[in-house]
Design a protein around this motif. Structure first.
Motif, PDB file in Angstrom:
ATOM      1  N   LEU A  28       0.813  -1.213   0.000  1.00 14.74           N
ATOM      2  CA  LEU A  28       0.000   0.000   0.000  1.00 14.74           C
ATOM      3  C   LEU A  28       0.842   1.256   0.000  1.00 14.74           C
ATOM      4  CD1 LEU A  28      -3.042  -0.496   2.303  1.00 14.74           C
ATOM      5  CD2 LEU A  28      -2.933  -0.220  -0.125  1.00 14.74           C
ATOM      6  N   ILE A  29       1.808   1.297   0.858  1.00 14.53           N
ATOM      7  CA  ILE A  29       2.607   2.512   0.950  1.00 14.53           C
ATOM      8  C   ILE A  29       4.063   2.121   0.950  1.00 14.53           C
ATOM      9  CG2 ILE A  29       3.136   4.516   2.384  1.00 14.53           C
ATOM     10  CD1 ILE A  29       0.346   4.388   3.389  1.00 14.53           C
ATOM     11  N   GLN A  35     -11.128   5.381  -2.228  1.00 15.32           N
ATOM     12  CA  GLN A  35     -12.431   5.138  -2.842  1.00 15.32           C
ATOM     13  C   GLN A  35     -12.152   4.413  -4.157  1.00 15.32           C
ATOM     14  OE1 GLN A  35     -14.037   9.147  -2.704  1.00 15.32           O
ATOM     15  NE2 GLN A  35     -15.378   8.494  -1.034  1.00 15.32           N
ATOM     16  N   LEU A  36     -12.202   3.092  -4.085  1.00 17.05           N
ATOM     17  CA  LEU A  36     -11.777   2.246  -5.190  1.00 17.05           C
ATOM     18  C   LEU A  36     -12.555   2.505  -6.468  1.00 17.05           C
ATOM     19  CD1 LEU A  36     -11.428  -1.048  -3.133  1.00 17.05           C
ATOM     20  CD2 LEU A  36      -9.612   0.545  -3.786  1.00 17.05           C
ATOM     21  N   ASP A  37     -13.824   2.842  -6.335  1.00 16.41           N
ATOM     22  CA  ASP A  37     -14.644   3.078  -7.514  1.00 16.41           C
ATOM     23  C   ASP A  37     -14.342   4.430  -8.172  1.00 16.41           C
ATOM     24  OD1 ASP A  37     -15.706   4.343  -5.269  1.00 16.41           O
ATOM     25  OD2 ASP A  37     -17.791   3.898  -5.772  1.00 16.41           O
ATOM     26  N   LYS A  38     -13.537   5.270  -7.533  1.00 15.02           N
ATOM     27  CA  LYS A  38     -13.163   6.569  -8.106  1.00 15.02           C
ATOM     28  C   LYS A  38     -11.710   6.597  -8.593  1.00 15.02           C
ATOM     29  CE  LYS A  38     -16.507   9.203  -5.513  1.00 15.02           C
ATOM     30  NZ  LYS A  38     -16.745  10.285  -4.581  1.00 15.02           N
ATOM     31  N   MET A  39     -10.983   5.494  -8.379  1.00 19.38           N
ATOM     32  CA  MET A  39      -9.567   5.448  -8.749  1.00 19.38           C
ATOM     33  C   MET A  39      -9.432   4.794 -10.129  1.00 19.38           C
ATOM     34  SD  MET A  39      -8.143   4.226  -5.011  1.00 19.38           S
ATOM     35  CE  MET A  39      -6.410   4.200  -5.413  1.00 19.38           C
ATOM     36  N   ALA A  49      -7.103   2.926 -13.220  1.00 21.69           N
ATOM     37  CA  ALA A  49      -6.203   1.760 -13.171  1.00 21.69           C
ATOM     38  C   ALA A  49      -4.789   2.149 -12.755  1.00 21.69           C
ATOM     39  CB  ALA A  49      -6.189   1.056 -14.522  1.00 21.69           C
ATOM     40  N   ASP A  50      -4.271   3.280 -13.243  1.00 24.61           N
ATOM     41  CA  ASP A  50      -2.915   3.700 -12.890  1.00 24.61           C
ATOM     42  C   ASP A  50      -2.806   4.023 -11.403  1.00 24.61           C
ATOM     43  OD1 ASP A  50      -2.031   3.391 -15.501  1.00 24.61           O
ATOM     44  OD2 ASP A  50      -2.332   5.505 -16.014  1.00 24.61           O
ATOM     45  N   THR A  51      -3.803   4.710 -10.868  1.00 27.19           N
ATOM     46  CA  THR A  51      -3.788   5.065  -9.446  1.00 27.19           C
ATOM     47  C   THR A  51      -3.944   3.818  -8.589  1.00 27.19           C
ATOM     48  OG1 THR A  51      -4.723   7.224  -9.988  1.00 27.19           O
ATOM     49  CG2 THR A  51      -4.834   6.535  -7.690  1.00 27.19           C
ATOM     50  N   LEU A  52      -4.818   2.897  -8.992  1.00 34.11           N
ATOM     51  CA  LEU A  52      -4.967   1.637  -8.260  1.00 34.11           C
ATOM     52  C   LEU A  52      -3.637   0.893  -8.203  1.00 34.11           C
ATOM     53  CD1 LEU A  52      -8.387   0.340  -9.615  1.00 34.11           C
ATOM     54  CD2 LEU A  52      -7.868   0.888  -7.229  1.00 34.11           C
ATOM     55  N   SER A  53      -2.938   0.878  -9.320  1.00 36.40           N
ATOM     56  CA  SER A  53      -1.648   0.189  -9.386  1.00 36.40           C
ATOM     57  C   SER A  53      -0.607   0.894  -8.519  1.00 36.40           C
ATOM     58  CB  SER A  53      -1.178   0.122 -10.832  1.00 36.40           C
ATOM     59  OG  SER A  53       0.067  -0.511 -10.906  1.00 36.40           O
ATOM     60  N   LEU A  54      -0.535   2.213  -8.631  1.00 34.38           N
ATOM     61  CA  LEU A  54       0.429   2.988  -7.854  1.00 34.38           C
ATOM     62  C   LEU A  54       0.200   2.809  -6.352  1.00 34.38           C
ATOM     63  CD1 LEU A  54       2.754   5.046  -7.908  1.00 34.38           C
ATOM     64  CD2 LEU A  54       1.032   6.849  -7.973  1.00 34.38           C
ATOM     65  N   ALA A  55      -1.054   2.736  -5.944  1.00 35.99           N
ATOM     66  CA  ALA A  55      -1.385   2.582  -4.528  1.00 35.99           C
ATOM     67  C   ALA A  55      -1.328   1.124  -4.078  1.00 35.99           C
ATOM     68  CB  ALA A  55      -2.771   3.156  -4.245  1.00 35.99           C
ATOM     69  N   GLY A  56      -1.060   0.200  -4.998  1.00 40.68           N
ATOM     70  CA  GLY A  56      -0.975  -1.211  -4.645  1.00 40.68           C
ATOM     71  C   GLY A  56      -2.318  -1.889  -4.506  1.00 40.68           C
ATOM     72  N   MET A  57      -3.386  -1.224  -4.890  1.00 42.74           N
ATOM     73  CA  MET A  57      -4.730  -1.771  -4.734  1.00 42.74           C
ATOM     74  C   MET A  57      -5.087  -2.794  -5.800  1.00 42.74           C
ATOM     75  SD  MET A  57      -5.968  -0.490  -2.129  1.00 42.74           S
ATOM     76  CE  MET A  57      -5.499   0.773  -1.031  1.00 42.74           C
ATOM     77  N   ASP A  58      -4.457  -2.714  -6.939  1.00 44.28           N
ATOM     78  CA  ASP A  58      -4.798  -3.649  -8.014  1.00 44.28           C
ATOM     79  C   ASP A  58      -4.547  -5.100  -7.592  1.00 44.28           C
ATOM     80  OD1 ASP A  58      -2.054  -3.139  -8.004  1.00 44.28           O
ATOM     81  OD2 ASP A  58      -1.852  -3.337 -10.169  1.00 44.28           O
ATOM     82  N   ALA A  59      -3.624  -5.308  -6.663  1.00 44.82           N
ATOM     83  CA  ALA A  59      -3.322  -6.663  -6.185  1.00 44.82           C
ATOM     84  C   ALA A  59      -4.468  -7.250  -5.353  1.00 44.82           C
ATOM     85  CB  ALA A  59      -2.042  -6.653  -5.363  1.00 44.82           C
TER      86      ALA A  59
END
Length: 171
Positions: free
Chosen positions: A13-14, A130-134, A136-146
């Protein structure tokens, strides 16, 4: 501080920051308090959906509470609250300096909010995704895509399993 959040949200995540103060080592089995700060029954109403689950990890000085919010078994928002304990080795000033570096990391990320506060015993860092507002690039950068499944959904049971596999206690 970033390293703790990334590791708790899909182990990424960080990312660690250069001004990061020394941290205590987590206990082998997380010691969960009787009443965590955020629980499904006591968590604040999220901006999207309902509270689906709350997970907690404790170390000697720190407590990380992650609240999964959403609807119909899908997580749409993740709120992570980290309580960094102040000690002789970790002053409020050093923790706040590290938090300032985190602010720069999150600055400009769509769907991510970040806040820091303190009291006499701790510095509190809250990051809401807010996953529905992020995108794909932001999800990946924040580690959320995993945390997403093959269909790109964040299914509560699958996300909870990731946290429990990392030693968190989830309710």
């Amino acid at each position: 501080m970033k390293k703790i959040l990334f590791s708790l949200l899909a182990l990424a995540l960080i990312t660690g920051c250069s001004s990061k103060p020394a941290e205590s080592k987590p206990t082998e089995t997380p010691a969960v308090s009787e009443q965590p700060t955020a629980t499904p029954d006591g968590a604040q109403q999220p901006s999207t959906g309902d509270v689906l689950s709350a997970c907690e990890v404790k170390s000697d000085l720190d407590t990380v509470i992650t609240t999964l919010n959403g609807t119909d078994g899908n997580v749409t928002e993740i709120r992570q609250e980290v309580h960094y304990g102040i000690s002789a080795d970790r002053t409020a000033e050093s923790l706040k300096k590290s938090a300032e570096a985190d602010v720069e990391f999150f600055k400009g990320m769509e769907g991510v909010t970040y806040e820091v506060s303190e009291n006499e015993k701790e510095v509190i860092q809250i990051v809401t995704y807010q996953l529905d507002k992020m995108d794909a690039d932001t999800l990946s950068l924040a580690g959320m895509d995993a945390l997403a499944n093959k269909d790109g959904k964040f299914v509560k049971d699958e996300v909870v399993k990731v946290f429990e596999d990392m030693g968190a206690t989830c309710k």
